[in-house]
Structures are given as structure tokens and as C-alpha cells.
Design a protein around this motif. Structure first.
Motif, PDB file in Angstrom:
ATOM      1  N   ALA A 163       0.843  -1.199   0.000  1.00 16.12           N
ATOM      2  CA  ALA A 163       0.000   0.000   0.000  1.00 16.12           C
ATOM      3  C   ALA A 163       0.877   1.249   0.000  1.00 16.12           C
ATOM      4  CB  ALA A 163      -0.923  -0.009   1.214  1.00 16.12           C
ATOM      5  N   ALA A 164       1.950   1.212   0.767  1.00 14.28           N
ATOM      6  CA  ALA A 164       2.886   2.333   0.789  1.00 14.28           C
ATOM      7  C   ALA A 164       3.560   2.507  -0.568  1.00 14.28           C
ATOM      8  CB  ALA A 164       3.934   2.118   1.874  1.00 14.28           C
ATOM      9  N   LEU A 165       3.907   1.395  -1.210  1.00 17.82           N
ATOM     10  CA  LEU A 165       4.549   1.461  -2.523  1.00 17.82           C
ATOM     11  C   LEU A 165       3.623   2.118  -3.545  1.00 17.82           C
ATOM     12  CD1 LEU A 165       6.988   0.656  -4.294  1.00 17.82           C
ATOM     13  CD2 LEU A 165       5.847  -1.535  -4.696  1.00 17.82           C
ATOM     14  N   GLU A 166       2.345   1.801  -3.482  1.00 15.45           N
ATOM     15  CA  GLU A 166       1.391   2.406  -4.415  1.00 15.45           C
ATOM     16  C   GLU A 166       1.212   3.897  -4.129  1.00 15.45           C
ATOM     17  OE1 GLU A 166      -2.198   0.094  -4.659  1.00 15.45           O
ATOM     18  OE2 GLU A 166      -1.086  -1.775  -4.946  1.00 15.45           O
ATOM     19  N   ALA A 167       1.210   4.269  -2.856  1.00 15.70           N
ATOM     20  CA  ALA A 167       1.113   5.689  -2.506  1.00 15.70           C
ATOM     21  C   ALA A 167       2.331   6.449  -3.012  1.00 15.70           C
ATOM     22  CB  ALA A 167       0.974   5.847  -0.991  1.00 15.70           C
ATOM     23  N   VAL A 168       3.502   5.850  -2.872  1.00 17.00           N
ATOM     24  CA  VAL A 168       4.734   6.460  -3.386  1.00 17.00           C
ATOM     25  C   VAL A 168       4.649   6.617  -4.902  1.00 17.00           C
ATOM     26  CG1 VAL A 168       7.167   5.925  -3.851  1.00 17.00           C
ATOM     27  CG2 VAL A 168       6.287   5.818  -1.513  1.00 17.00           C
ATOM     28  N   THR A 169       4.113   5.615  -5.580  1.00 16.32           N
ATOM     29  CA  THR A 169       3.958   5.687  -7.039  1.00 16.32           C
ATOM     30  C   THR A 169       3.144   6.913  -7.434  1.00 16.32           C
ATOM     31  OG1 THR A 169       4.148   3.286  -7.310  1.00 16.32           O
ATOM     32  CG2 THR A 169       2.989   4.494  -9.046  1.00 16.32           C
ATOM     33  N   ARG A 170       2.047   7.147  -6.726  1.00 16.21           N
ATOM     34  CA  ARG A 170       1.206   8.314  -7.044  1.00 16.21           C
ATOM     35  C   ARG A 170       1.946   9.624  -6.803  1.00 16.21           C
ATOM     36  NH1 ARG A 170      -2.560   4.697  -4.731  1.00 16.21           N
ATOM     37  NH2 ARG A 170      -2.335   5.613  -2.645  1.00 16.21           N
ATOM     38  N   GLU A 171       2.673   9.689  -5.693  1.00 15.10           N
ATOM     39  CA  GLU A 171       3.405  10.911  -5.379  1.00 15.10           C
ATOM     40  C   GLU A 171       4.494  11.186  -6.416  1.00 15.10           C
ATOM     41  OE1 GLU A 171       2.792  13.123  -3.067  1.00 15.10           O
ATOM     42  OE2 GLU A 171       1.173  12.026  -2.062  1.00 15.10           O
ATOM     43  N   LEU A 172       5.256  10.163  -6.767  1.00 13.79           N
ATOM     44  CA  LEU A 172       6.322  10.348  -7.748  1.00 13.79           C
ATOM     45  C   LEU A 172       5.753  10.731  -9.115  1.00 13.79           C
ATOM     46  CD1 LEU A 172       8.731   7.377  -6.891  1.00 13.79           C
ATOM     47  CD2 LEU A 172       8.793   9.726  -6.048  1.00 13.79           C
ATOM     48  N   ALA A 173       4.634  10.119  -9.481  1.00 14.00           N
ATOM     49  CA  ALA A 173       3.992  10.461 -10.751  1.00 14.00           C
ATOM     50  C   ALA A 173       3.613  11.934 -10.785  1.00 14.00           C
ATOM     51  CB  ALA A 173       2.758   9.585 -10.958  1.00 14.00           C
ATOM     52  N   THR A 174       3.122  12.434  -9.663  1.00 17.68           N
ATOM     53  CA  THR A 174       2.729  13.839  -9.580  1.00 17.68           C
ATOM     54  C   THR A 174       3.936  14.764  -9.655  1.00 17.68           C
ATOM     55  OG1 THR A 174       0.801  13.258  -8.237  1.00 17.68           O
ATOM     56  CG2 THR A 174       1.530  15.540  -8.151  1.00 17.68           C
ATOM     57  N   GLU A 175       4.999  14.395  -8.954  1.00 15.63           N
ATOM     58  CA  GLU A 175       6.186  15.256  -8.899  1.00 15.63           C
ATOM     59  C   GLU A 175       6.956  15.290 -10.218  1.00 15.63           C
ATOM     60  OE1 GLU A 175       7.019  14.569  -4.111  1.00 15.63           O
ATOM     61  OE2 GLU A 175       8.373  13.692  -5.594  1.00 15.63           O
ATOM     62  N   LEU A 176       6.943  14.194 -10.960  1.00 15.47           N
ATOM     63  CA  LEU A 176       7.787  14.087 -12.148  1.00 15.47           C
ATOM     64  C   LEU A 176       7.027  14.207 -13.463  1.00 15.47           C
ATOM     65  CD1 LEU A 176      10.085  11.160 -10.931  1.00 15.47           C
ATOM     66  CD2 LEU A 176      10.529  13.611 -10.808  1.00 15.47           C
ATOM     67  N   GLY A 177       5.713  14.320 -13.390  1.00 17.20           N
ATOM     68  CA  GLY A 177       4.910  14.337 -14.605  1.00 17.20           C
ATOM     69  C   GLY A 177       5.249  15.468 -15.551  1.00 17.20           C
TER      70      GLY A 177
END
Length: 254
Positions: A163-177
């Protein structure tokens, strides 16, 4: 033209020919990418090196993700050899056996910290190092599991970790998009990999998945590789922050 023609891909997490990471590495190679592989230690190298030879990997590098010096060395070699990186695939998870097999409430502080560091924070560290090599955009992927959002028998503390890994995925997607770097998490159904073999009663879980899935079939590493290839391709340049589930529809059943 092949979907990934001319692209450079780094695949982390190949342990043997049954690994999800190997399914992705083969698919990237078949789609035209050059693929670099890593191996955990000398024991693992004996299994990974023949696979690297099969796809003509120009780089085969040691990487224990708990060692920052090794991680720095991997990305430095990628930069020296290719000068850029188009695709990063992270397929690593670990939890100490006693903590994995016990109740979540009984998980030790040390075991939880190690599971989060190797399974989650290592992805963050890799993406950070990949970012300057993806100046023209790129695709970063990790591997998760349905147990991140549902309680799965015997998956135990790895549920919160994923669950933490998926949350990190969303955050990184937002920061690097804005830089054209996409970040997604593949979520295959149960597969008989070396990592999965550490989960109690895993054969029962696979039988249940095949029985209840609308397709009545388990997914394969080749199918996961095919999906990963799409996410790495230009056709997915506007797909980010997603968790595609590849499980024959098992997740829609009750």
C-alpha cells in the motif's frame, strides 16, 4: 518499428527465469530496447548471467539495494555507457521471514523498517537517480499486489508495505509528470516466483485465483511483460500514477 526501438532499459529484480522482472526484460528486449540487468550477489549471478546473455544485455551489474554505493555505481555505469535512461523497472520486495509469517500487530520495528526500506524506499532512491538520465522523459515502474487494498490470507505485513509502494507511485507520478517521466505500479495476480515462495500456503492462493478469475487462468510473466512494454512505450506517454491489475479479472470477484 518495434515499440521500444532504440530505448535503454534498466531492469532490477531478476532472480531467475521465473521472475516477473525477467518477463519484463524479455519483453523489452523483444520490443527493441537494450536492457541492462542487475543481480543481488555472487550466488544470484549464477542464475542471472545466462539470462543476460540470452538478451545480449550490455550491462550486468551487482546491486544490493541496501547498499547506496552499489546503487550509485549502477546508475553511474548506465550514464557512462548510455548517457541516458528511458525505462526503469523495479521488481524487489523483502520482509524477514518471522515478520512475514506473523501477525501484522506482532511485526517487529526492525522487520517493518527493513521491509519498507527494501520494498518501497529503494524504488524512491532508484527514481531519484534515474531522473537526471531521463531529461527527455521516461517510464519508471514497480511491482505491487492486490493485497495492498484487500486483506489476503498469509500476505500479512506485505499488504501495508505494498500500500505504501502504491502511494509512493502516485506521489512520484505527480512530482515528475511535468518532466515527461511516468511512474506506474504493475499489479499481477499470484505467480510462482522465488519471492512468492516465502508466503505460507501460496499454492492455495494460486489455486483460488485460478478458480475465481473470470478467465480461470493465472497470469504469466510474459503477460506482465507485455503490459510493462506498453507502459514503457510512447503510446503510454500520458499514462501515469496508475496501478493496472493483471490477474484475469480475479480482483472483480467477491
Amino acid at each position: 518499428m518495434q515499440m521500444l526501438s532504440g530505448m535503454k532499459a534498466l531492469v532490477v529484480g531478476v532472480a531467475n527465469e521465473h521472475s516477473i522482472a525477467w518477463g519484463c526484460a524479455q519483453a523489452f528486449h523483444a520490443a527493441g530496447a537494450e536492457v541492462a540487468l542487475t543481480y543481488l550477489n555472487d550466488k544470484a549471478r549464477a542464475w542471472v548471467e545466462p539470462l543476460a546473455q540470452r538478451i545480449g544485455a550490455p550491462l550486468l551489474l551487482p546491486l544490493d539495494v541496501s547498499d547506496d554505493a552499489q546503487m550509485d555505481a549502477v546508475f553511474a555505469e548506465v550514464a557512462r555507457t548510455w548517457g541516458r535512461l528511458d525505462v526503469l523497472l523495479h521488481s524487489i520486495a523483502f520482509c524477514p521471514k518471522d515478520d512475514l509469517h506473523g501477525r501484522v500487530v506482532d511485526c517487529s520495528r526492525e522487520g517493518f523498517a527493513q521491509a519498507m526500506d527494501i520494498s518501497v524506499h529503494s524504488f524512491m532512491r532508484m527514481v531519484k537517480r534515474a531522473e537526471p538520465l531521463m531529461s527527455q522523459g521516461g517510464s519508471c515502474m514497480t511491482v505491487t499486489y492486490y493485497g495492498s487494498t484487500r486483506v489476503v490470507d498469509q500476505y500479512n505485513v506485505m499488504g501495508p508495505v505494498k500500500a505504501a509502494l502504491e502511494a509512493v507511485t502516485r506521489e512520484l507520478a505527480t512530482e515528475l509528470g511535468a518532466q515527461g517521466i511516468r511512474v506506474n505500479a504493475l499489479s499481477p495476480g499470484p505467480l510462482k516466483t522465488r519471492a512468492a515462495s516465502g508466503i505460507d500456503h501460496f499454492d492455495e492462493l494460486m489455486h483460488l485465483a485460478a478458480e475465481r478469475a473470470p478467465t480461470h487462468q493465472l497470469t504469466t510473466i510474459e503477460e506482465v511483460g507485455a503490459y510493462a512494454t506498453f507502459l514503457a512505450s510512447p503510446g503510454a506517454r500520458n499514462v501515469t500514477g496508475t496501478v493496472p491489475i493483471i490477474d484475469g479479472g480475479f480482483h472483480i470477484t467477491s
